[in-house]
Motif scaffolding. Structure first.
Motif, PDB file in Angstrom:
ATOM      1  N   ASN A 155       0.821  -1.292  -0.065  1.00  0.00           N
ATOM      2  CA  ASN A 155      -0.101  -0.166  -0.063  1.00  0.00           C
ATOM      3  C   ASN A 155       0.927   1.231   0.113  1.00  0.00           C
ATOM      4  OD1 ASN A 155      -2.401   1.632   0.080  1.00  0.00           O
ATOM      5  ND2 ASN A 155      -2.800   1.291   2.284  1.00  0.00           N
TER       6      ASN A 155
ATOM      7  N   SER B 243       4.217   5.891  -5.789  1.00  0.00           N
ATOM      8  CA  SER B 243       4.393   5.765  -7.056  1.00  0.00           C
ATOM      9  C   SER B 243       3.716   6.882  -7.688  1.00  0.00           C
ATOM     10  CB  SER B 243       4.030   4.509  -7.707  1.00  0.00           C
ATOM     11  OG  SER B 243       4.756   3.348  -7.161  1.00  0.00           O
TER      12      SER B 243
ATOM     13  N   ASP C 246       3.975   1.380  -1.231  1.00  0.00           N
ATOM     14  CA  ASP C 246       4.410   1.654  -2.516  1.00  0.00           C
ATOM     15  C   ASP C 246       3.531   2.112  -3.522  1.00  0.00           C
ATOM     16  OD1 ASP C 246       6.965   0.477  -1.234  1.00  0.00           O
ATOM     17  OD2 ASP C 246       6.807  -1.323  -2.077  1.00  0.00           O
ATOM     18  N   SER C 247       2.525   1.592  -3.502  1.00  0.00           N
ATOM     19  CA  SER C 247       1.512   2.054  -4.503  1.00  0.00           C
ATOM     20  C   SER C 247       1.039   3.577  -4.265  1.00  0.00           C
ATOM     21  CB  SER C 247       0.233   1.191  -4.436  1.00  0.00           C
ATOM     22  OG  SER C 247      -0.404   1.291  -3.370  1.00  0.00           O
TER      23      SER C 247
END
Length: 118
Positions: free
Chosen positions: A112, A118, A114-115
């Motif tokens: 979560n 981005s 990392d997303s």
């Protein structure tokens, strides 16, 4: 009908074993233990007691050894508290589901993060 009785007996054993470990056992090697479940055979002769132990791997091993040594006492005390024709033989096993669940939650949080990054 018999499955309902096995389930009820398993829950009663779980409650009583948890109580005995918390109040009666005075072994200093025994750390914080949670009885997470009991699987009992249909003939009520064997009960697999799943326990979760907090601490390092060494502490877990020492606690499991101490529980193994106290198995006779636990069985006799269980026989006094739960009225059965034969008190089941108890087999203690680690329950790693709590640790596994926290590991999965940490992985999901990382995904979560990392997303969102981005």
């Amino acid at each position: 009908m018999a499955k309902f009785r096995v389930g009820r007996v398993g829950e009663q054993i779980k409650k009583e074993i948890s109580s005995i470990i918390q109040t009666e056992l005075k072994d200093p090697r025994i750390g914080f233990i949670t009885v997470t479940g009991v699987d009992i055979t249909n003939d009520l002769s064997l009960a697999r007691v799943y326990i979760s132990i907090l601490g390092s791997e060494e502490q877990k091993e020492e606690t499991l050894k101490a529980i193994g040594r106290a198995n006779g006492f636990l069985r006799s005390e269980l026989g006094r508290r739960v009225k059965l024709r034969h008190t089941p033989v108890m087999e203690f096993r680690f329950d790693s589901s709590i640790a596994y669940g926290s590991h999965i939650e940490a992985l999901l949080q990382k995904i979560n993060q990392d997303s969102l990054g981005s």
